[in-house]
Scaffold this motif. Structure first.
Motif, mmCIF file in Angstrom:
data_model
loop_
_atom_site.group_PDB
_atom_site.id
_atom_site.type_symbol
_atom_site.label_atom_id
_atom_site.label_comp_id
_atom_site.label_asym_id
_atom_site.label_seq_id
_atom_site.Cartn_x
_atom_site.Cartn_y
_atom_site.Cartn_z
ATOM 1 N N VAL A 116 27.896 41.660 29.753
ATOM 2 C CA VAL A 116 28.837 41.419 28.660
ATOM 3 C C VAL A 116 30.257 41.361 29.217
ATOM 4 C CG1 VAL A 116 27.435 42.457 26.834
ATOM 5 C CG2 VAL A 116 28.982 43.892 28.177
ATOM 6 N N LYS A 117 31.106 40.636 28.537
ATOM 7 C CA LYS A 117 32.507 40.578 28.922
ATOM 8 C C LYS A 117 33.189 41.900 28.612
ATOM 9 C CE LYS A 117 32.907 35.586 28.193
ATOM 10 N NZ LYS A 117 33.610 34.510 27.435
ATOM 11 N N THR A 118 34.296 42.160 29.278
ATOM 12 C CA THR A 118 35.051 43.387 29.056
ATOM 13 C C THR A 118 36.383 43.077 28.392
ATOM 14 O OG1 THR A 118 35.772 43.156 31.356
ATOM 15 C CG2 THR A 118 34.062 44.774 30.907
ATOM 16 N N SER A 119 36.990 44.098 27.809
ATOM 17 C CA SER A 119 38.313 43.951 27.210
ATOM 18 C C SER A 119 39.380 44.231 28.256
ATOM 19 C CB SER A 119 38.460 44.894 26.013
ATOM 20 O OG SER A 119 38.305 46.238 26.439
ATOM 21 N N ALA A 120 40.640 44.069 27.868
ATOM 22 C CA ALA A 120 41.746 44.153 28.818
ATOM 23 C C ALA A 120 41.971 45.552 29.364
ATOM 24 C CB ALA A 120 43.026 43.655 28.149
ATOM 25 N N ASN A 121 41.452 46.587 28.687
ATOM 26 C CA ASN A 121 41.725 47.945 29.139
ATOM 27 C C ASN A 121 40.738 48.439 30.198
ATOM 28 O OD1 ASN A 121 39.758 47.982 27.020
ATOM 29 N ND2 ASN A 121 39.935 50.209 26.971
ATOM 30 N N VAL A 122 39.782 47.585 30.594
ATOM 31 C CA VAL A 122 38.821 47.965 31.624
ATOM 32 C C VAL A 122 39.388 47.605 32.998
ATOM 33 C CG1 VAL A 122 36.500 47.621 32.541
ATOM 34 C CG2 VAL A 122 36.873 47.676 30.062
ATOM 35 N N ALA A 123 39.444 48.572 33.898
ATOM 36 C CA ALA A 123 40.025 48.352 35.220
ATOM 37 C C ALA A 123 39.217 47.330 36.014
ATOM 38 C CB ALA A 123 40.085 49.669 35.989
ATOM 39 N N GLU A 124 39.903 46.575 36.863
ATOM 40 C CA GLU A 124 39.238 45.574 37.702
ATOM 41 C C GLU A 124 38.169 46.208 38.584
ATOM 42 O OE1 GLU A 124 39.405 42.199 38.201
ATOM 43 O OE2 GLU A 124 40.580 42.050 36.359
ATOM 44 N N THR A 125 38.416 47.419 39.029
ATOM 45 C CA THR A 125 37.456 48.098 39.901
ATOM 46 C C THR A 125 36.168 48.471 39.181
ATOM 47 O OG1 THR A 125 38.556 50.207 39.411
ATOM 48 C CG2 THR A 125 39.244 49.033 41.398
ATOM 49 N N SER A 126 36.170 48.405 37.841
ATOM 50 C CA SER A 126 35.020 48.800 37.041
ATOM 51 C C SER A 126 34.256 47.607 36.487
ATOM 52 C CB SER A 126 35.472 49.696 35.880
ATOM 53 O OG SER A 126 34.377 50.200 35.155
ATOM 54 N N GLN A 127 34.620 46.407 36.925
ATOM 55 C CA GLN A 127 33.929 45.214 36.450
ATOM 56 C C GLN A 127 33.687 44.250 37.598
ATOM 57 O OE1 GLN A 127 36.453 42.720 33.829
ATOM 58 N NE2 GLN A 127 38.126 44.111 34.291
ATOM 59 N N GLY A 128 32.927 43.232 37.343
ATOM 60 C CA GLY A 128 32.602 42.245 38.371
ATOM 61 C C GLY A 128 32.069 40.995 37.710
#
Length: 283
Positions: A116-128
């Motif tokens: 799923v896509k993430t919102s703007a408050n999710v850190a780059e290090t926590s997504q891919g």
């Protein structure tokens, strides 16, 4: 409970009776400064959490007739951290299984992952980026029983391969539900997960997609696709809005608790369709 107008996401008396003992026991164990003055009704805290879960609004947009949003989030975070949220979820899952004539502990399960896509408050290090589905965000690795009820869930960056997350999930499954000896997976999982499962005493079987054109439910695996559908009824889960992966996991537990408590009490899940006067005239 306060004398406010109810929201459709509020727990009924019957649903609250199912889970109230868990929260009451949690409060009874609380000691230390500030715990003596218990201002807020626990049922209203739960109602506020379910309101956010169902509607998908940011916490700070919580209606003012609920307790202050910072207070609600504090309870939400504490319950996740000490395992109270999962305790409520697991209690309802066991009751739901028994209502279907099953034992509390399953013997078979299904595994899958959802990016799923993430919102703007999710850190780059926590997504891919999920290269296969072309989605930047997070991935939910989920194992359900054959009724579609969640047994284990892990939230990672979307770049984590299904097999990698699946192995970690099988470890959690073996520890929490040692009675499970069979797990069905789809063709996206590599052969190494079969070997990993065998080392845990779990027979992992890959269910291949049919070669025929058109939609066809996959044997055994369709139940977890339905579970993802249940989760998507909760707008907080249509994308990952949580800063911490463990809080994303808690949102899933709350969504499933909402679904299971409604099933146990025979209450339907409200849809987002708005009935109008025109609808009433055409019935």
């Amino acid at each position: 409970m306060s004398a406010r107008r109810p929201y459709r996401s509020d727990v009924s008396d019957a649903r609250w009776a199912l889970i109230e003992p868990v929260f009451a026991a949690w409060r009874a164990r609380r000691t230390g400064p500030g715990t003596a003055a218990r201002v807020h009704d626990l049922r209203e805290i739960v109602n506020a959490i379910l309101y956010v879960n169902r509607t998908g609004i940011p916490w700070e947009y919580l209606p003012h007739d609920f307790p202050p949003y910072k207070t609600v989030y504090d309870y939400y975070a504490k319950w996740e951290a000490v395992g109270t949220t999962q305790q409520v979820h697991d209690l309802l899952r066991d009751k739901t299984r028994r209502s279907h004539g099953r034992s509390a502990e399953p013997t078979a399960a299904v595994i899958d992952a959802q990016s799923v896509k993430t919102s703007a408050n999710v850190a780059e290090t926590s997504q891919g980026i999920d290269a296969g589905k072309k989605i930047k965000g997070r991935k939910r690795h989920v194992i359900t029983d054959t009724l579609g009820l969640v047994l284990a869930v892990l939230v990672t960056a979307a770049s984590v391969h299904d097999t990698t997350g699946g192995k970690l999930l099988l470890d959690d499954l073996a520890a929490a539900h040692p009675t499970v000896s069979k797990v069905w997976a789809d063709g996206g999982y590599q052969s190494s997960i079969l070997n990993h499962g065998a080392g845990l005493g779990i027979d992992v079987q890959v269910v291949q997609r049919p070669r025929t054109k058109g939609f066809e439910p996959l044997p055994k695996r369709w139940v977890i696709e339905r579970t993802f559908g249940w989760l998507m009824q909760h707008r907080r889960l249509t994308r990952d809005n949580e800063a911490l992966p463990q809080r994303s996991r808690a949102v899933i537990h709350w969504a499933m608790a909402n679904k299971m408590s409604r099933e146990l009490t025979g209450e339907s899940t409200p849809t987002w369709r708005i009935e109008t006067d025109m609808d009433a005239r055409t019935v």
